[in-house]
Write a protein that holds these residues in place. Structure first.
Motif, PDB file in Angstrom:
ATOM      1  N   GLY A 160       0.808  -1.219   0.000  1.00 12.27           N
ATOM      2  CA  GLY A 160       0.000   0.000   0.000  1.00 12.27           C
ATOM      3  C   GLY A 160       0.837   1.262   0.000  1.00 12.27           C
ATOM      4  O   GLY A 160       0.349   2.328   0.332  1.00 12.27           O
ATOM      5  N   GLY A 161       2.082   1.191  -0.364  1.00  6.92           N
ATOM      6  CA  GLY A 161       2.966   2.355  -0.288  1.00  6.92           C
ATOM      7  C   GLY A 161       3.613   2.394   1.082  1.00  6.92           C
ATOM      8  O   GLY A 161       3.534   1.470   1.872  1.00  6.92           O
ATOM      9  N   GLY A 162       4.237   3.450   1.413  1.00  4.73           N
ATOM     10  CA  GLY A 162       4.896   3.565   2.706  1.00  4.73           C
ATOM     11  C   GLY A 162       5.252   5.003   2.977  1.00  4.73           C
ATOM     12  O   GLY A 162       5.299   5.827   2.070  1.00  4.73           O
ATOM     13  N   ARG A 163       5.466   5.291   4.221  1.00  3.20           N
ATOM     14  CA  ARG A 163       5.830   6.656   4.603  1.00  3.20           C
ATOM     15  C   ARG A 163       7.337   6.803   4.545  1.00  3.20           C
ATOM     16  O   ARG A 163       8.067   5.952   5.018  1.00  3.20           O
ATOM     17  N   LEU A 164       7.773   7.900   4.002  1.00  2.00           N
ATOM     18  CA  LEU A 164       9.201   8.200   3.949  1.00  2.00           C
ATOM     19  C   LEU A 164       9.536   9.150   5.088  1.00  2.00           C
ATOM     20  O   LEU A 164       8.754  10.043   5.401  1.00  2.00           O
ATOM     21  N   PRO A 165      10.700   8.997   5.685  1.00  2.00           N
ATOM     22  CA  PRO A 165      11.083   9.933   6.735  1.00  2.00           C
ATOM     23  C   PRO A 165      11.273  11.336   6.165  1.00  2.00           C
ATOM     24  O   PRO A 165      11.779  11.511   5.065  1.00  2.00           O
ATOM     25  N   VAL A 166      10.876  12.310   6.926  1.00  2.00           N
ATOM     26  CA  VAL A 166      10.907  13.693   6.470  1.00  2.00           C
ATOM     27  C   VAL A 166      12.238  14.368   6.820  1.00  2.00           C
ATOM     28  O   VAL A 166      12.470  15.496   6.438  1.00  2.00           O
ATOM     29  N   LYS A 167      13.119  13.645   7.487  1.00  2.00           N
ATOM     30  CA  LYS A 167      14.381  14.210   7.969  1.00  2.00           C
ATOM     31  C   LYS A 167      15.233  14.784   6.825  1.00  2.00           C
ATOM     32  O   LYS A 167      15.782  15.869   6.954  1.00  2.00           O
ATOM     33  N   TYR A 168      15.320  14.083   5.737  1.00  2.00           N
ATOM     34  CA  TYR A 168      16.135  14.542   4.615  1.00  2.00           C
ATOM     35  C   TYR A 168      15.609  15.876   4.083  1.00  2.00           C
ATOM     36  O   TYR A 168      16.370  16.795   3.786  1.00  2.00           O
ATOM     37  N   TYR A 169      14.312  15.988   3.968  1.00  2.00           N
ATOM     38  CA  TYR A 169      13.716  17.200   3.432  1.00  2.00           C
ATOM     39  C   TYR A 169      13.853  18.360   4.415  1.00  2.00           C
ATOM     40  O   TYR A 169      13.966  19.508   4.006  1.00  2.00           O
ATOM     41  N   LEU A 170      13.852  18.071   5.694  1.00  2.00           N
ATOM     42  CA  LEU A 170      14.048  19.126   6.690  1.00  2.00           C
ATOM     43  C   LEU A 170      15.457  19.689   6.611  1.00  2.00           C
ATOM     44  O   LEU A 170      15.663  20.896   6.742  1.00  2.00           O
ATOM     45  N   VAL A 171      16.426  18.840   6.385  1.00  2.00           N
ATOM     46  CA  VAL A 171      17.805  19.309   6.242  1.00  2.00           C
ATOM     47  C   VAL A 171      17.928  20.172   4.984  1.00  2.00           C
ATOM     48  O   VAL A 171      18.556  21.233   5.003  1.00  2.00           O
ATOM     49  N   ALA A 172      17.306  19.741   3.905  1.00  2.00           N
ATOM     50  CA  ALA A 172      17.341  20.524   2.668  1.00  2.00           C
ATOM     51  C   ALA A 172      16.650  21.871   2.871  1.00  2.00           C
ATOM     52  O   ALA A 172      17.132  22.904   2.399  1.00  2.00           O
ATOM     53  N   MET A 173      15.533  21.866   3.576  1.00  2.00           N
ATOM     54  CA  MET A 173      14.818  23.110   3.823  1.00  2.00           C
ATOM     55  C   MET A 173      15.639  24.040   4.717  1.00  2.00           C
ATOM     56  O   MET A 173      15.642  25.257   4.525  1.00  2.00           O
ATOM     57  N   THR A 174      16.352  23.478   5.681  1.00  2.00           N
ATOM     58  CA  THR A 174      17.221  24.295   6.528  1.00  2.00           C
ATOM     59  C   THR A 174      18.268  25.003   5.676  1.00  2.00           C
ATOM     60  O   THR A 174      18.508  26.196   5.841  1.00  2.00           O
ATOM     61  N   PHE A 175      18.882  24.276   4.786  1.00  2.00           N
ATOM     62  CA  PHE A 175      19.892  24.872   3.921  1.00  2.00           C
ATOM     63  C   PHE A 175      19.292  26.000   3.093  1.00  2.00           C
ATOM     64  O   PHE A 175      19.872  27.088   2.997  1.00  2.00           O
ATOM     65  N   ILE A 176      18.133  25.766   2.498  1.00  2.00           N
ATOM     66  CA  ILE A 176      17.515  26.773   1.646  1.00  2.00           C
ATOM     67  C   ILE A 176      17.136  28.013   2.446  1.00  2.00           C
ATOM     68  O   ILE A 176      17.386  29.146   2.025  1.00  2.00           O
ATOM     69  N   VAL A 177      16.541  27.820   3.618  1.00  2.00           N
ATOM     70  CA  VAL A 177      16.108  28.962   4.438  1.00  2.00           C
ATOM     71  C   VAL A 177      17.303  29.820   4.835  1.00  2.00           C
ATOM     72  O   VAL A 177      17.288  31.047   4.688  1.00  2.00           O
ATOM     73  N   PHE A 178      18.363  29.200   5.322  1.00  2.00           N
ATOM     74  CA  PHE A 178      19.505  29.980   5.773  1.00  2.00           C
ATOM     75  C   PHE A 178      20.308  30.537   4.603  1.00  2.00           C
ATOM     76  O   PHE A 178      20.928  31.591   4.723  1.00  2.00           O
ATOM     77  N   ASP A 179      20.291  29.865   3.477  1.00  2.00           N
ATOM     78  CA  ASP A 179      20.956  30.388   2.299  1.00  2.00           C
ATOM     79  C   ASP A 179      20.246  31.648   1.808  1.00  2.00           C
ATOM     80  O   ASP A 179      20.892  32.654   1.497  1.00  2.00           O
ATOM     81  N   ILE A 180      18.934  31.606   1.758  1.00  2.00           N
ATOM     82  CA  ILE A 180      18.165  32.787   1.350  1.00  2.00           C
ATOM     83  C   ILE A 180      18.372  33.922   2.343  1.00  2.00           C
ATOM     84  O   ILE A 180      18.493  35.088   1.961  1.00  2.00           O
ATOM     85  N   GLU A 181      18.439  33.581   3.609  1.00  2.00           N
ATOM     86  CA  GLU A 181      18.639  34.612   4.631  1.00  2.00           C
ATOM     87  C   GLU A 181      19.970  35.335   4.421  1.00  2.00           C
ATOM     88  O   GLU A 181      20.029  36.567   4.459  1.00  2.00           O
TER      89      GLU A 181
END
Length: 120
Positions: free
Chosen positions: A54-75
């Motif tokens: 039925g599919g599966g849930r992927l951990p969101v940890k990788y995307y949070l790290v990517a989002m951290t990089f993007i947020v602080f890079d834009i800042e």
């Protein structure tokens, strides 16, 4: 009278030679120690496993790290020019940057609440 684009073309040529030369040199001189772990597919730090029916849930940890990089890079991209022209911008620049910093804390707080900074 020479063409003004000649130095740009020469620079692009030198850059291409250096880039291709580096890749070629690493392929020729670099170590070639292959093992099972190096030949295995890399999936963002997650060991590849068969997915559930039925599919599966992927951990969101990788995307949070990517989002951290993007947020602080834009800042940083917005804070550096502001700091350079701070005297010229005066009060309007200060208010605009305070609003920007207030808005940038929203993803920061979201990530903090989701555990993006817990390196466990």
């Amino acid at each position: 009278m020479t063409n003004p684009y000649v130095p740009v073309l020469v620079l692009m040529g030198v850059a291409a030679v250096l880039a291709l030369g580096g890749v070629g040199a690493s392929a020729v001189i670099g170590p070639k120690r292959y093992n099972r772990a190096k030949l295995e597919a890399y999936e963002c730090g997650i060991m590849p496993t068969p997915h559930a029916v039925g599919g599966g849930r992927l951990p969101v940890k990788y995307y949070l790290v990517a989002m951290t990089f993007i947020v602080f890079d834009i800042e940083v991209v917005f804070l550096y020019p502001w700091a350079v022209s701070f005297a010229w911008l005066a009060g309007f620049g200060l208010v605009a940057m305070l609003v920007f910093l207030a808005l940038i804390t929203v993803p920061f707080v979201y990530e903090w609440r989701r555990g993006g900074f817990d390196w466990v």
